[in-house]
Design a protein around this motif. Sequence first.
Motif, mmCIF file in Angstrom:
data_model
loop_
_atom_site.group_PDB
_atom_site.id
_atom_site.type_symbol
_atom_site.label_atom_id
_atom_site.label_comp_id
_atom_site.label_asym_id
_atom_site.label_seq_id
_atom_site.Cartn_x
_atom_site.Cartn_y
_atom_site.Cartn_z
ATOM 1 N N ASP A 13 0.841 -1.193 0.000
ATOM 2 C CA ASP A 13 0.000 0.000 0.000
ATOM 3 C C ASP A 13 0.880 1.248 0.000
ATOM 4 O O ASP A 13 2.113 1.172 0.076
ATOM 5 C CB ASP A 13 -0.975 -0.004 1.182
ATOM 6 C CG ASP A 13 -0.277 -0.026 2.540
ATOM 7 O OD1 ASP A 13 0.831 0.541 2.669
ATOM 8 O OD2 ASP A 13 -0.842 -0.603 3.491
ATOM 9 N N ALA A 14 0.249 2.427 -0.079
ATOM 10 C CA ALA A 14 1.005 3.673 -0.253
ATOM 11 C C ALA A 14 1.958 3.931 0.916
ATOM 12 O O ALA A 14 3.090 4.363 0.720
ATOM 13 C CB ALA A 14 0.040 4.844 -0.424
ATOM 14 N N VAL A 15 1.511 3.645 2.133
ATOM 15 C CA VAL A 15 2.357 3.879 3.310
ATOM 16 C C VAL A 15 3.552 2.934 3.299
ATOM 17 O O VAL A 15 4.691 3.340 3.547
ATOM 18 C CB VAL A 15 1.536 3.710 4.605
ATOM 19 C CG1 VAL A 15 2.447 3.804 5.827
ATOM 20 C CG2 VAL A 15 0.441 4.770 4.678
ATOM 21 N N ALA A 16 3.294 1.655 2.999
ATOM 22 C CA ALA A 16 4.385 0.676 2.960
ATOM 23 C C ALA A 16 5.362 0.990 1.829
ATOM 24 O O ALA A 16 6.575 0.822 1.979
ATOM 25 C CB ALA A 16 3.818 -0.727 2.797
ATOM 26 N N GLN A 17 4.849 1.458 0.681
ATOM 27 C CA GLN A 17 5.731 1.850 -0.417
ATOM 28 C C GLN A 17 6.653 2.983 0.002
ATOM 29 O O GLN A 17 7.855 2.949 -0.262
ATOM 30 C CB GLN A 17 4.897 2.296 -1.625
ATOM 31 C CG GLN A 17 4.354 1.180 -2.470
ATOM 32 C CD GLN A 17 3.756 1.682 -3.768
ATOM 33 O OE1 GLN A 17 4.100 2.772 -4.241
ATOM 34 N NE2 GLN A 17 2.857 0.918 -4.348
ATOM 35 N N SER A 22 7.625 3.854 2.998
ATOM 36 C CA SER A 22 8.598 3.347 3.956
ATOM 37 C C SER A 22 9.671 2.522 3.264
ATOM 38 O O SER A 22 10.864 2.618 3.592
ATOM 39 C CB SER A 22 7.876 2.499 5.013
ATOM 40 O OG SER A 22 8.792 1.925 5.911
ATOM 41 N N PHE A 23 9.268 1.732 2.277
ATOM 42 C CA PHE A 23 10.202 0.884 1.547
ATOM 43 C C PHE A 23 11.223 1.720 0.778
ATOM 44 O O PHE A 23 12.426 1.450 0.832
ATOM 45 C CB PHE A 23 9.419 -0.018 0.588
ATOM 46 C CG PHE A 23 10.286 -0.800 -0.351
ATOM 47 C CD1 PHE A 23 11.001 -1.899 0.097
ATOM 48 C CD2 PHE A 23 10.392 -0.437 -1.687
ATOM 49 C CE1 PHE A 23 11.811 -2.619 -0.767
ATOM 50 C CE2 PHE A 23 11.188 -1.152 -2.554
ATOM 51 C CZ PHE A 23 11.901 -2.245 -2.092
ATOM 52 N N TYR A 24 10.762 2.748 0.087
ATOM 53 C CA TYR A 24 11.678 3.576 -0.696
ATOM 54 C C TYR A 24 12.609 4.396 0.198
ATOM 55 O O TYR A 24 13.770 4.635 -0.156
ATOM 56 C CB TYR A 24 10.905 4.465 -1.656
ATOM 57 C CG TYR A 24 10.296 3.706 -2.817
ATOM 58 C CD1 TYR A 24 11.076 2.842 -3.583
ATOM 59 C CD2 TYR A 24 8.953 3.834 -3.150
ATOM 60 C CE1 TYR A 24 10.535 2.125 -4.643
ATOM 61 C CE2 TYR A 24 8.396 3.122 -4.211
ATOM 62 C CZ TYR A 24 9.196 2.278 -4.955
ATOM 63 O OH TYR A 24 8.672 1.566 -5.996
ATOM 64 N N GLN A 25 12.121 4.810 1.358
ATOM 65 C CA GLN A 25 13.009 5.479 2.312
ATOM 66 C C GLN A 25 14.104 4.524 2.779
ATOM 67 O O GLN A 25 15.259 4.928 2.975
ATOM 68 C CB GLN A 25 12.197 5.986 3.510
ATOM 69 C CG GLN A 25 11.332 7.198 3.207
ATOM 70 C CD GLN A 25 10.608 7.705 4.436
ATOM 71 O OE1 GLN A 25 11.103 7.614 5.556
ATOM 72 N NE2 GLN A 25 9.417 8.231 4.240
ATOM 73 N N LEU A 26 13.737 3.246 2.952
ATOM 74 C CA LEU A 26 14.725 2.237 3.333
ATOM 75 C C LEU A 26 15.808 2.107 2.272
ATOM 76 O O LEU A 26 17.001 2.029 2.589
ATOM 77 C CB LEU A 26 14.034 0.889 3.553
ATOM 78 C CG LEU A 26 14.956 -0.325 3.739
ATOM 79 C CD1 LEU A 26 15.798 -0.172 4.998
ATOM 80 C CD2 LEU A 26 14.132 -1.616 3.785
ATOM 81 N N LEU A 27 15.423 2.102 0.998
ATOM 82 C CA LEU A 27 16.415 2.004 -0.074
ATOM 83 C C LEU A 27 17.394 3.170 -0.031
ATOM 84 O O LEU A 27 18.610 2.989 -0.199
ATOM 85 C CB LEU A 27 15.725 1.960 -1.434
ATOM 86 C CG LEU A 27 14.851 0.744 -1.755
ATOM 87 C CD1 LEU A 27 14.396 0.803 -3.209
ATOM 88 C CD2 LEU A 27 15.582 -0.557 -1.472
ATOM 89 N N GLN A 28 16.886 4.375 0.202
ATOM 90 C CA GLN A 28 17.765 5.539 0.290
ATOM 91 C C GLN A 28 18.738 5.400 1.462
ATOM 92 O O GLN A 28 19.918 5.739 1.346
ATOM 93 C CB GLN A 28 16.937 6.809 0.438
ATOM 94 C CG GLN A 28 16.160 7.177 -0.822
ATOM 95 C CD GLN A 28 15.294 8.397 -0.616
ATOM 96 O OE1 GLN A 28 14.533 8.497 0.351
ATOM 97 N NE2 GLN A 28 15.395 9.357 -1.522
ATOM 98 N N ARG A 29 18.237 4.879 2.577
ATOM 99 C CA ARG A 29 19.098 4.719 3.753
ATOM 100 C C ARG A 29 20.178 3.675 3.486
ATOM 101 O O ARG A 29 21.343 3.859 3.878
ATOM 102 C CB ARG A 29 18.238 4.331 4.953
ATOM 103 C CG ARG A 29 19.033 4.157 6.243
ATOM 104 C CD ARG A 29 18.127 4.231 7.472
ATOM 105 N NE ARG A 29 17.073 3.249 7.440
ATOM 106 C CZ ARG A 29 17.216 1.982 7.825
ATOM 107 N NH1 ARG A 29 18.397 1.550 8.231
ATOM 108 N NH2 ARG A 29 16.197 1.151 7.807
ATOM 109 N N LEU A 30 19.820 2.578 2.824
ATOM 110 C CA LEU A 30 20.807 1.536 2.522
ATOM 111 C C LEU A 30 21.853 2.033 1.526
ATOM 112 O O LEU A 30 23.026 1.680 1.625
ATOM 113 C CB LEU A 30 20.100 0.298 1.975
ATOM 114 C CG LEU A 30 19.231 -0.466 2.973
ATOM 115 C CD1 LEU A 30 18.474 -1.580 2.271
ATOM 116 C CD2 LEU A 30 20.055 -1.014 4.127
ATOM 117 N N ARG A 31 21.440 2.848 0.578
ATOM 118 C CA ARG A 31 22.405 3.460 -0.351
ATOM 119 C C ARG A 31 23.418 4.289 0.426
ATOM 120 O O ARG A 31 24.631 4.201 0.195
ATOM 121 C CB ARG A 31 21.681 4.342 -1.360
ATOM 122 C CG ARG A 31 22.599 5.164 -2.264
ATOM 123 C CD ARG A 31 21.863 6.338 -2.889
ATOM 124 N NE ARG A 31 21.312 7.224 -1.880
ATOM 125 C CZ ARG A 31 20.396 8.164 -2.119
ATOM 126 N NH1 ARG A 31 19.925 8.333 -3.333
ATOM 127 N NH2 ARG A 31 19.945 8.933 -1.134
#
Length: 258
Positions: free
Chosen positions: A173-177, A179-188
């Motif tokens: 859903d939009a909230v999980a998406q 959160s997921f994309y913020q996680l990718l930025q943090r891992l980068r």
Amino acid sequence: MQDTQAVRFNDVWVSYRNKYVLEDITFSVGEREIFSVVGPNGGGKTTLLHTLLGLKKPARGTVTIMGKTSASELPPGTIAFLPQMHHHDRTFPVSVSDVVAMGIRAAKRPGQRYTPPDRQAVRDSLALVSMEDHIGDHFGTLSGGQQQRVLIARALAMHPRLLVMDEPSTGLDAVAQDSFYQLLQRLRDSEGLSIVFVSHDVGTVSGIVDQIACLNRRIHFHGNPRDGIPASAREAVFGKGINFLIHDEHCKTCRRRR
């Protein structure tokens, strides 16, 4: 784009049943970059990933990954692949810890044992995606967003330099998406990962990626989406009459909606 390149496609053409499905594909991904390929179904996105991973051979052109012309030349675990998420059998008896451990075992040579440091690596990988409190949980009881985080932890347990994903936000859903994309930025930023993924949702990913490629057999735009995607490229990829809502991380209204 940074000087060091994690991935480079140079004039790559890929055929299937004597018909070109990818034509004249040229782009590069710098280290510590998030790169997304967007386009319609049937436009060649998954074929491009399979070519990157060495599962599909180009009819012409070259693909270079971390300076090597074949993924098989890289040490095990250098590339982690997260396929498109499918529905799991929620009754299958596998724990969160078991799922992440699969990534460690996949990076081992035949005959190597699973060790106490490996168990610590499972915990460390789950901590990176904020799922360490679920280490003993049944994987099937997690939400879609939590399962996706665990699958990323499985990939991180291999200590990759390049993370490749096929439609990673499907089913979220939009909230999980978000959160997921913020996680990718943090891992980068924290792990130095280079990240390549495909998506059909250009509006959502444009706010978080460093580069984007609009693909429909050919690349019709390649660059920073914040600089604007030309109307001609949008029409060539998605057709006429399509408007994009791009989520700007600096937009106060978008942040309030989140």
